[in-house]
Design an enzyme around this catalytic site. Structure first.
Site, mmCIF file in Angstrom:
data_model
loop_
_atom_site.group_PDB
_atom_site.id
_atom_site.type_symbol
_atom_site.label_atom_id
_atom_site.label_comp_id
_atom_site.label_asym_id
_atom_site.label_seq_id
_atom_site.Cartn_x
_atom_site.Cartn_y
_atom_site.Cartn_z
ATOM 1 N N LYS A 38 1.252 -1.416 -0.067
ATOM 2 C CA LYS A 38 0.648 0.133 -0.405
ATOM 3 C C LYS A 38 1.059 1.054 -0.124
ATOM 4 O O LYS A 38 0.537 2.284 -0.977
ATOM 5 C CB LYS A 38 -0.984 0.302 1.533
ATOM 6 N N ARG A 75 -9.912 0.622 9.068
ATOM 7 C CA ARG A 75 -8.979 -0.785 9.671
ATOM 8 C C ARG A 75 -9.839 -1.482 9.986
ATOM 9 O O ARG A 75 -9.499 -2.605 10.078
ATOM 10 C CB ARG A 75 -7.542 -0.503 10.429
ATOM 11 N N ARG A 89 11.811 -4.639 6.020
ATOM 12 C CA ARG A 89 11.130 -3.338 4.970
ATOM 13 C C ARG A 89 12.102 -2.422 5.698
ATOM 14 O O ARG A 89 12.291 -2.899 7.370
ATOM 15 C CB ARG A 89 10.086 -3.296 4.141
ATOM 16 N N ARG A 100 11.331 -0.355 11.024
ATOM 17 C CA ARG A 100 10.192 0.380 11.928
ATOM 18 C C ARG A 100 9.570 -1.404 13.376
ATOM 19 O O ARG A 100 9.925 -1.828 12.693
ATOM 20 C CB ARG A 100 8.694 -0.059 11.320
ATOM 21 N N ARG A 127 0.057 -8.128 14.125
ATOM 22 C CA ARG A 127 -0.569 -7.712 12.667
ATOM 23 C C ARG A 127 -1.380 -8.079 11.885
ATOM 24 O O ARG A 127 -2.283 -7.186 11.877
ATOM 25 C CB ARG A 127 0.762 -6.392 12.921
HETATM 26 P P1 AMP Z 1 0.717 1.374 9.710
HETATM 27 O O1 AMP Z 1 1.895 2.474 9.562
HETATM 28 O O2 AMP Z 1 -0.281 2.225 8.522
HETATM 29 O O3 AMP Z 1 0.708 -0.156 9.398
HETATM 30 O O4 AMP Z 1 -0.012 1.934 10.800
HETATM 31 C C1 AMP Z 1 1.307 1.482 11.631
HETATM 32 C C2 AMP Z 1 0.658 1.360 13.461
HETATM 33 O O5 AMP Z 1 -0.572 2.741 13.552
HETATM 34 C C3 AMP Z 1 -0.612 0.306 13.137
HETATM 35 O O6 AMP Z 1 -0.206 -0.993 13.124
HETATM 36 C C4 AMP Z 1 -1.824 1.078 14.074
HETATM 37 O O7 AMP Z 1 -1.198 0.500 15.298
HETATM 38 C C5 AMP Z 1 -2.293 2.034 14.324
HETATM 39 N N1 AMP Z 1 -3.387 2.810 12.786
HETATM 40 C C6 AMP Z 1 -3.251 3.176 12.331
HETATM 41 N N2 AMP Z 1 -4.236 3.244 11.156
HETATM 42 C C7 AMP Z 1 -4.987 2.955 12.755
HETATM 43 C C8 AMP Z 1 -6.493 2.687 12.090
HETATM 44 N N3 AMP Z 1 -7.060 2.932 10.885
HETATM 45 N N4 AMP Z 1 -6.835 2.074 13.269
HETATM 46 C C9 AMP Z 1 -6.196 2.476 13.924
HETATM 47 N N5 AMP Z 1 -5.126 1.816 14.527
HETATM 48 C C10 AMP Z 1 -3.892 2.230 13.572
#
Ligand code: AMP
Length: 220
Positions: free
Chosen positions: A19, A94, A133, A161, A172
């Site tokens: 994504k 999400r 990554r 990360r 996750r």
């Molecule tokens: P990402 O960079 O999109 O993988 O997001 C990293 C982390 O941020 C996720 O593992 C969640 O802990 C939190 N997070 C990001 N977007 C959301 C969302 N829409 N709802 C809930 N938690 C989120």
């Protein structure tokens, strides 16, 4: 004067499906606003805000931040973004509840603008991809081992990360399967699937074709 609102593209797919890479492609070639709730949350954490302090542990452990907090930061940031042009939502919604909140936002005006692209990819390929990554500490751009880089094109250092450690990745994915898959079901009337298994260029080309069929053309 009424402002013209443009399309909102939702990128769905498991963590590591690509994504972020596709969002970067759209930013480069379509002049979109890349709207990532993960980046917004990391930014809150980095700045040590009230929200940042509340979500720090949850983000580090790979759990999902509560819908109330996510809705708050989306409401705060999305309205301005959609008034400016094509918006790509990355990592949001999400949960089915977040999708419902989004459909109801701005008195339901956003609903008609939403197009959903799901990037689908094999589970084990995902785990291997995510555990390897690197992410730019400055702009959030992601790189895989084939990129062979230690510095981002923006000059920022590439780091691993915290939530890309294998155990956290599995957590996750579990959360994704439990909570985010129902989002695909919610959007079944607006969703189109693209395979994320190929090389990034190949996946990007397929996304270009799809956007072309929506009447959205590349600017560059
Ligand atoms: P990402 O960079 O999109 O993988 O997001 C990293 C982390 O941020 C996720 O593992 C969640 O802990 C939190 N997070 C990001 N977007 C959301 C969302 N829409 N709802 C809930 N938690 C989120």
């Amino acid at each position: 004067m009424t402002q013209k609102l443009s399309s909102i593209i939702i990128l769905l797919g498991a963590p590591g499906a690509g994504k972020g890479t596709i969002a970067q492609h759209l930013k480069d070639k379509y002049e979109v606003c890349h709207f990532s709730t993960g980046n917004l949350l990391r930014n809150e954490i980095q700045r040590g805000t009230d929200i940042g302090l509340k979500v720090k542990e949850i983000v580090a452990s790979g759990g999902l931040v509560g819908d109330d907090i996510v809705s708050e930061i989306v409401e705060k940031n999305l309205t301005g973004a959609v008034a400016e042009g094509l918006v790509v939502l990355d990592g949001y919604p999400r949960t089915k509840h977040q999708a419902e909140v989004l459909d109801a936002m701005m008195f339901g005006k956003l609903k008609a603008l939403i197009r959903v692209i799901e990037i689908s990819i094999d589970r084990e390929a995902l785990i291997s991809r995510l555990s390897q990554r690197l992410v730019c500490s400055k702009c959030g751009n992601t790189y895989g081992p084939i990129d062979g880089r230690s510095v981002c094109s923006c000059g920022g250092d590439l780091i691993k990360r915290k939530d890309d450690e294998e155990a956290t990745v599995r957590e996750r994915l579990k959360k994704y399967e439990e909570e985010t898959l129902p989002v695909s079901g919610y959007y079944s009337d607006r969703l189109v699937r693209v395979s994320g298994d190929g090389a990034p260029d190949e996946v990007a080309q397929n996304v270009d074709k799809l956007l072309g069929s929506f009447g959205i053309e590349r600017r560059r």
